[in-house]
Write a protein that holds these residues in place. Sequence first.
Motif, short mmCIF file in Angstrom:
data_model
loop_
_atom_site.label_atom_id
_atom_site.label_comp_id
_atom_site.label_asym_id
_atom_site.label_seq_id
_atom_site.Cartn_x
_atom_site.Cartn_y
_atom_site.Cartn_z
N ALA A 1 -8.50 5.82 -0.74
CA ALA A 1 -7.35 5.53 -1.59
C ALA A 1 -7.79 4.96 -2.93
O ALA A 1 -7.23 5.31 -3.98
CB ALA A 1 -6.38 4.58 -0.89
N TRP B 1 0.84 -1.19 0.00
CA TRP B 1 0.00 0.00 0.00
C TRP B 1 0.88 1.25 0.00
O TRP B 1 1.99 1.27 0.54
CB TRP B 1 -0.91 0.03 1.22
CG TRP B 1 -2.04 -0.97 1.17
CD1 TRP B 1 -2.30 -1.88 0.18
CD2 TRP B 1 -3.03 -1.19 2.16
NE1 TRP B 1 -3.40 -2.63 0.50
CE2 TRP B 1 -3.87 -2.23 1.72
CE3 TRP B 1 -3.31 -0.60 3.39
CZ2 TRP B 1 -4.96 -2.70 2.45
CZ3 TRP B 1 -4.39 -1.06 4.12
CH2 TRP B 1 -5.21 -2.10 3.66
N GLY B 2 0.37 2.32 -0.58
CA GLY B 2 1.05 3.62 -0.56
C GLY B 2 2.11 3.79 -1.62
O GLY B 2 2.85 4.77 -1.60
#
Length: 170
Positions: free
Chosen positions: A132, A97-98
């Motif tokens: 997100a 993630w990210g």
Amino acid sequence: MRSREIKLRALHLSDISQLAKLANNKNIWDNLRDSFPYPYSEGDAELFINLTIKENPKQNFAIEYAGDLCGVIGLILQNDVYSKSAEIRYWIGEPFWGKRIATTAIKLITSYGFADLKLIRIYAGVFDFNIASMKALENNGYKKEGVFKNTVYKNDKIFDEHRYFKLNLC
């Protein structure tokens, strides 16, 4: 399909262990429909991979980041009068993630859907708390079509679903 360190490829039986490891995560399941198994076993991974191997045309792909399987993305082809539309679904393993992987994977599969599958519309439904995912779609030119109020029942709570779409204008 490739873009720098991120590529989409067919799933293989050799992916079973990594797929099960990443998918067996409540934080992943919380953002997906209940039909996605949790807990997620190697048997679930094997069943899913075998289904993808039989697909014609290919609709589901492994997402690789720097050579590692990090998630799955797919297009659910619609039928009847909706045969030129597909729903996009995807998830990225939490350790990845990210890193903007979903944004790139969405770009790649959208191009595949429009160019190879000759779709005219791709859409996605996103639970209202998954900001997100909304941003990843918006970064690819997907537009919010609307908000379906109180339509999702997940984890004994009611949520809205945000519906996004992109049209093939070529």
